[in-house]
Design a protein around this motif. Structure first.
Motif, short mmCIF file in Angstrom:
data_model
loop_
_atom_site.label_atom_id
_atom_site.label_comp_id
_atom_site.label_asym_id
_atom_site.label_seq_id
_atom_site.Cartn_x
_atom_site.Cartn_y
_atom_site.Cartn_z
N TYR A 259 0.83 -1.21 0.00
CA TYR A 259 0.00 0.00 0.00
C TYR A 259 0.86 1.25 0.00
O TYR A 259 0.59 2.22 -0.73
N THR A 337 -6.63 5.36 -3.42
CA THR A 337 -5.82 4.15 -3.32
C THR A 337 -6.47 3.18 -2.34
O THR A 337 -6.64 3.51 -1.16
N LEU A 339 -7.33 0.66 0.49
CA LEU A 339 -6.66 0.17 1.69
C LEU A 339 -6.71 -1.34 1.74
O LEU A 339 -7.66 -1.96 1.25
#
Length: 350
Positions: A259, A337, A339
């Motif tokens: 991530y 983005t 998680l």
């Protein structure tokens, strides 16, 4: 689904189980602590807040940055407590404190030290500069030209200084807290990008809430206001180094590392940004998340530790194109983005 228990156990794809670090024992440290690290850290935060009233989140972020072994840049308007917070940190951590008041005529040797003639020894000897301290306050760092600011680069990253061809190690721990006024103020110089990238966090203190400002005035009017020099150390430098080592052993699940890389990559490709996050920024983001988890007494990082530290770690390292705003660009990237499963904003921990 990845649950908090899975973050803790650190089971990879192969199913291997990682041993959880034991924060209750001194391990390899030379001396055992009487109290739990989280108790000591909480006491430090309370003492700091007695000086800087109502700014617990700023204090927590600064503690996490220093616990991660990084440096802090405090940028805000004059009079909001930047220097006071740095001086208070020096008191609660203990060790040697040095303050460098940056001015337009300061030279690099005023920071690193230099060689002076010793008449008794009949030779040149090294005179240590103020950088040779455990906690250094670089006050109004952007009031000195870039040439002098760059004297800090080696110290911040390598923990050493080179004078007349000889490299000297800085004491451990070495922590730098720098303050700067907004660049719109007269007599300021922008910090070089390479130097900004060496600050683990950039923080703003901001004006106090009305109720906190009333409390501050009441204490000042009654001569009850706590001053930084009145604070007593909570830990020794050895204990602080031990906690830094333990924070660095907090487990990070591989999906969280992925991530971090996705977010950093998105900043490098964003149309609004001319400069994305560096690999050093990715590393520092991970270290800051480990420190936040450690401060909460966890031996594993959760996704919200990354979200809590993303803006102060990343925002000052990226640059926006004309007409764009880097803060809004980073907020968009974090929002878009995905998680890792197990912890989502507003949804609680699964």
């Amino acid at each position: 689904m990845i649950t908090p228990e899975r973050w803790e156990m650190g089971r990879g794809e192969a199913g291997a189980e990682r041993e959880r670090p034991d924060f209750r024992s001194p391990g390899h440290a030379a001396e055992a602590r009487i109290e739990e690290p989280q108790v000591l850290l909480g006491r430090m935060a309370s003492r700091l807040e007695s000086v800087l009233i109502g700014k617990r989140e700023t204090i927590t972020q600064a503690m996490a940055a220093l616990l991660a072994g990084g440096h802090v840049l405090l940028e805000d308007a004059p009079g909001v407590g930047k220097t006071m917070l740095a001086r208070a940190f020096a008191r609660v951590i203990g060790g040697r404190f040095a303050r460098i008041q940056f001015t337009a005529d300061m030279m690099p040797a005023d920071i690193t030290g230099g060689m002076i003639w010793d008449g008794e020894k009949n030779e040149f000897v090294y005179r240590p500069g103020p950088i040779m301290a455990n906690l250094v306050l670089a006050d109004e760092i952007n009031r000195t030209p870039p040439r002098t600011q760059s004297a800090l680069l080696e110290a911040m990253e390598e923990r050493c200084v080179t004078v007349e061809g000889e490299t000297r190690r800085l004491p451990e721990p070495f922590l730098l807290i720098a303050t700067q006024n907004p660049l719109a103020y007269e007599g300021t110089y922008p910090l070089p990008e390479a130097q900004l990238d060496r600050f683990l966090m950039r923080l703003e203190i901001g004006y106090p809430a009305p109720s906190d400002e009333v409390r501050m005035l009441e204490e000042a009017g009654a001569s009850r206001q706590t001053r930084p020099e009145e604070l007593r150390p909570v830990v020794t430098t050895g204990e602080w180094r031990q906690m830094q080592r333990e924070a660095g052993r907090v487990y990070v699940h591989p999906s969280l590392c992925e991530y971090i890389v996705r977010v950093a990559g998105a900043t490098r490709q964003a149309s609004e940004l001319s400069l994305g996050a560096s690999p050093r920024a990715s590393r520092d983001w991970l270290r800051a998340a480990q420190a936040r988890a450690y401060m909460e007494g966890r031996a594993y990082v959760l996704p919200h530790d990354l979200l809590d530290t993303a803006m102060p770690v990343l925002c000052h390292r990226i640059a926006a194109r004309p007409g764009a705003d880097r803060t809004m660009a980073l907020q968009r990237i974090l929002k878009e983005t995905p998680l890792p499963e197990g912890d989502r904003p507003g949804g609680g921990r699964r």
